[in-house]
Design an enzyme around this catalytic site. Sequence first.
Site, PDB file in Angstrom:
ATOM      1  CB  THR A 125      85.894  16.586  17.194  1.00  0.00           C
ATOM      2  OG1 THR A 125      85.438  17.748  17.871  1.00  0.00           O
ATOM      3  CG2 THR A 125      87.417  16.637  17.157  1.00  0.00           C
ATOM      4  CG  ASP A 126      82.697  20.961  16.578  1.00  0.00           C
ATOM      5  OD1 ASP A 126      83.374  20.418  17.476  1.00  0.00           O
ATOM      6  OD2 ASP A 126      81.621  21.550  16.811  1.00  0.00           O
ATOM      7  CD  GLU A 127      86.846  20.158  21.148  1.00  0.00           C
ATOM      8  OE1 GLU A 127      88.023  20.286  21.497  1.00  0.00           O
ATOM      9  OE2 GLU A 127      85.928  19.863  21.921  1.00  0.00           O
ATOM     10  CE1 TYR A 153      89.266  14.382  21.616  1.00  0.00           C
ATOM     11  CE2 TYR A 153      88.466  16.608  21.210  1.00  0.00           C
ATOM     12  CZ  TYR A 153      88.319  15.238  21.089  1.00  0.00           C
ATOM     13  OH  TYR A 153      87.234  14.724  20.419  1.00  0.00           O
ATOM     14  CE  LYS A 157      88.829  12.558  17.318  1.00  0.00           C
ATOM     15  NZ  LYS A 157      88.520  11.099  17.349  1.00  0.00           N
TER      16      LYS A 157
END
Length: 339
Positions: A125-127, A153, A157
């Site tokens: 994810t870009d997060e 979260y 990741k």
Amino acid sequence: MKTILVTGGAGFIGSNFVYYMLEKHPGWRVVCFDALTYAGNLETLEDAMKNEKFRFVKGDITDRKAVFSLFEEERFDFVVNFAAESHVDRSIEAPEIFLRTNILGTQVLLDACRKNNTRFHQVSTDEVYGDLPLDRPDLFFTEETPIHTSSPYSASKASADLLTMAYYRTYGLPVTISRCSNNYGPYHFPEKLIPLMIANALENKPLPVYGEGKNVRDWLYVRDHCKAIDMILENGRPGEVYNIGGHNERTNLEVVRTVLRILGKSEELIKFVKDRPGHDMRYAIDPTKIRNELGWYPETDFDTGIQKTVEWYLNNRSWWKNIISGDYVKYYERMYGKR
Ligand code: NAD
Ligand code: TDX
């Protein structure tokens, strides 16, 4: 003929990917391995079950024995890992299961791939890049942007990404990673912004917007994400990260207003509520690498995609109503207590 293992294929993006691959590669076998947590839904895979090239196996990626015995039964050409705890708000309330599934589960899959020398793709994810300031619209996440996570979260990741790269460097395992922006489309679980707003608006319930609704997300229609992963499997270079995003930046308030406009509902339903702790301000992807190297581009712009998505929720009321009234609430309460 190839055989692909899709973990987390009963969830939102995983199920869309299952359907995409069955359609795009009719000769391939697609095996879905999913624990069916609150977010996994066999109803979503009903049509796939009718396809003889599809097999569903219920199982947990943290269960080493179950994963290794599946690898003894089947020979996989690719593993694509979608299985994860995926909701930021839940990770803030109860981080532990995020670490277990997202990090330790990924490690089990990497070990199984290592034993069988199987190509592994991690859906990230870009997060993992943290966030960008609102007053710098010239900035975008590239694959070189440093990892700088905000929530449990995103930290889980990012850990899985680092582990994946460690298996490439240390053991020579052929791996790729994709980091995409916010997906939307059919089968999106109604705890996430867009499906929650559609469901609440249809039931004339308040639409909870965190803070002032100024946070920006870069929306990607789920089928475009599936196309990108397929292209990475075919032509992506092992050991590489690919960012996926469609330059569809919108503030949350713009998104919510768009949903209300399409449904013909009043903006009076909007309710500003307490902000998410550590709330990331802006996500924005620079997709130059995947465009130049693999020729990927998004086919669905936001205006088209959101219209299609709202229509899907209108035409599939029983899908999301069953979730809202059903097992997911019981699961949530068992795991995290009453809300
Ligand atoms: P989701 O929550 O809708 O689905 C997750 C699926 O994984 C469910 O079917 C669930 O049953 C399964 N699962 C959970 N724990 C498992 C376990 N221990 N073993 C086996 N299966 C398990 O998630 P999603 O939105 O479809 O996201 C899929 C992946 O894409 C995740 O890895 C997520 O981090 C990533 N991602 C999502 C988005 C997004 O906008 N939704 C954006 C970027 C990246
Ligand atoms: O009720 C809400 N009100 C609200 O204002 C919810 C659920 C969300 N929001 C805001 C928070 C975010 O700024 O909307 C934005 C989107 O929220 P989510 O749908 O929870 O997504 P986000 O936190 O951006 O994370 C998503 O994209 C990246 C996915 O859930 C992740 O799995 C993915 O990695």
